[in-house]
Design an enzyme around this catalytic site. Structure first.
Site, mmCIF file in Angstrom:
data_model
loop_
_atom_site.group_PDB
_atom_site.id
_atom_site.type_symbol
_atom_site.label_atom_id
_atom_site.label_comp_id
_atom_site.label_asym_id
_atom_site.label_seq_id
_atom_site.Cartn_x
_atom_site.Cartn_y
_atom_site.Cartn_z
ATOM 1 N N GLY A 16 0.766 -1.240 0.000
ATOM 2 C CA GLY A 16 0.000 0.000 0.000
ATOM 3 C C GLY A 16 0.795 1.288 0.000
ATOM 4 O O GLY A 16 0.348 2.298 0.557
ATOM 5 N N ASN A 18 1.337 3.172 -2.626
ATOM 6 C CA ASN A 18 0.554 4.139 -3.412
ATOM 7 C C ASN A 18 -0.672 4.610 -2.633
ATOM 8 O O ASN A 18 -1.045 5.787 -2.712
ATOM 9 C CB ASN A 18 0.133 3.535 -4.753
ATOM 10 N N HIS A 117 0.089 1.610 -13.052
ATOM 11 C CA HIS A 117 0.877 0.490 -13.579
ATOM 12 C C HIS A 117 2.323 0.975 -13.760
ATOM 13 O O HIS A 117 2.544 2.077 -14.274
ATOM 14 C CB HIS A 117 0.290 0.043 -14.929
ATOM 15 N N GLU A 151 -10.035 -4.863 -20.891
ATOM 16 C CA GLU A 151 -8.736 -5.462 -21.225
ATOM 17 C C GLU A 151 -7.682 -4.951 -20.248
ATOM 18 O O GLU A 151 -7.625 -3.740 -19.971
ATOM 19 C CB GLU A 151 -8.362 -5.061 -22.658
ATOM 20 N N ASP A 153 -4.617 -3.405 -18.371
ATOM 21 C CA ASP A 153 -3.592 -2.372 -18.620
ATOM 22 C C ASP A 153 -3.773 -1.672 -19.973
ATOM 23 O O ASP A 153 -2.786 -1.304 -20.620
ATOM 24 C CB ASP A 153 -2.177 -2.974 -18.544
HETATM 25 C C1 GRF Z 1 2.921 -0.614 -7.807
HETATM 26 O O1 GRF Z 1 4.145 -0.772 -8.469
HETATM 27 C C2 GRF Z 1 1.813 -0.383 -8.783
HETATM 28 O O2 GRF Z 1 2.223 0.335 -9.905
HETATM 29 C C3 GRF Z 1 1.434 -1.788 -9.166
HETATM 30 O O3 GRF Z 1 1.529 -2.530 -7.990
HETATM 31 C C4 GRF Z 1 2.476 -1.905 -7.131
HETATM 32 C C5 GRF Z 1 1.767 -1.665 -5.823
HETATM 33 O O4 GRF Z 1 2.631 -1.184 -4.842
HETATM 34 N N1 GRF Z 1 0.111 -1.812 -9.752
HETATM 35 P P1 GRF Z 1 2.041 -0.575 -3.495
HETATM 36 O O5 GRF Z 1 1.188 -1.670 -2.852
HETATM 37 O O6 GRF Z 1 1.234 0.631 -3.848
HETATM 38 O O7 GRF Z 1 3.243 -0.248 -2.664
#
Ligand code: GRF
Length: 224
Positions: A16, A18, A117, A151, A153
Site C-alpha cells: 500500500g 501508493n 501500472h 482489457e 492495462d
Molecule cells: C505498484 O508498483 C503499482 O504500480 C502496481 O503494484 C504496485 C503496488 O505497490 N500496480 P504498493 O502496494 O502501492 O506499494
C-alpha cells in the site's frame, strides 16, 4: 462552507505505498478528494494498517471466501460493490490490487475506475515489467495512471511519469525509481479527475485540462 470533496474507494492487495501517497495527499483539506474506504482482498495486507493509521475505514473481502469460478467472482464483486456504495465512493482507485475485475464490474464503474501500472503503457503490460524493461534495453521507463477497461492495462491514459533506466539497474533499483514517481503521479491524477480536468474524449483518449509540463527527459542526456 468548504466544498464537498469527492469520495474515493481504494482497492489494495499488499503493502500500500501508493495508498499511502493518496492518504498523504488527501490529508490536506485543499485536496479535492477524500479516501472514504480502503478494501483489501488479502487479509492482513500492510496497506490496511496505513489506512487505519490515517483514520480511514477499512474492509477485508477475501476473494477466496466467495468460492471459485464465475459465481465466486460475482459474489466477491457484489460485496465490493456494496461496500463501495455504502461508503459513498464516487471513484475507485486500484493501488496494487491483484485481482482482475470482470467486464460487468468495470462497465459499472466506467470512467470512474482507475489504476496505476509501473510502465509507460501501452508498452510492458502485465506482471514482472521491471525485469522485462531491462531485458528489452529501454532507456526510459516510468509509470502510467489509466482508466480501467475490460482489457488489462489497456484503458485510456490519464497521466505518465518517466525515469531513466541506468546501466547498472536491477529490477529492484528500477522499481524503486519508478515507485517514487508513482507516488507523485497517482495523487496528481486523482486531483485532476476530482477537478473534472481529465475526461475521456470522443476518440476514447483522455484530454487533460490545467497546467502542462515543459522540458523533456533524454537518456543519454545531451552532452555539451
Ligand atoms: C505498484 O508498483 C503499482 O504500480 C502496481 O503494484 C504496485 C503496488 O505497490 N500496480 P504498493 O502496494 O502501492 O506499494
Amino acid at each position: 462552507m468548504a466544498m464537498a470533496r469527492l469520495k474515493v474507494g481504494v482497492l489494495i492487495s499488499g503493502r500500500g505505498s501508493n495508498l499511502q501517497a493518496l492518504l498523504d495527499a488527501a490529508a490536506s483539506p485543499a485536496f479535492p478528494a477524500e479516501i472514504a474506504l480502503v478494501i483489501s482482498n488479502v487479509p492482513g495486507a500492510g496497506g490496511l494498517d496505513r489506512a487505519r493509521a490515517a483514520g480511514v475505514p477499512v474492509a477485508t473481502l477475501d476473494h477466496r471466501s466467495f468460492g471459485k469460478g464465475v459465481d465466486g467472482k460475482a459474489g466477491f464483486e457484489a460485496a465490493l460493490q456494496s461496500a463501495l456504495e455504502g461508503a459513498g465512493a464516487r471513484i475507485v482507485c486500484l493501488a496494487g490490487f491483484m485481482r482482475l475485475l470482470s467486464p460487468a464490474f468495470v462497465a459499472r464503474w466506467q470512467g470512474r475506475l482507475i489504476n496505476i501500472h509501473p510502465s509507460l503503457l501501452p508498452a510492458f503490460k502485465g506482471l514482472d515489467v521491471h525485469a522485462a524493461m531491462i531485458r528489452a534495453g529501454v532507456k526510459i521507463a516510468g509509470c502510467t495512471v489509466h482508466f480501467v477497461s475490460a482489457e488489462m492495462d489497456a484503458g485510456p491514459i490519464i497521466g505518465q511519469a518517466a525515469v531513466p533506466v541506468l546501466p547498472e539497474d536491477t529490477p529492484e533499483t528500477l522499481a524503486a525509481r519508478i515507485l517514487a514517481e508513482e507516488h507523485r503521479l497517482y495523487p496528481e491524477c486523482v486531483r485532476r479527475l476530482a477537478l473534472g480536468q481529465a475526461s475521456i474524449g470522443a476518440g476514447g483518449a483522455v484530454t487533460l485540462a490545467g497546467s502542462a509540463p515543459s522540458g523533456a527527459l533524454l537518456n543519454p542526456p545531451p552532452s555539451r
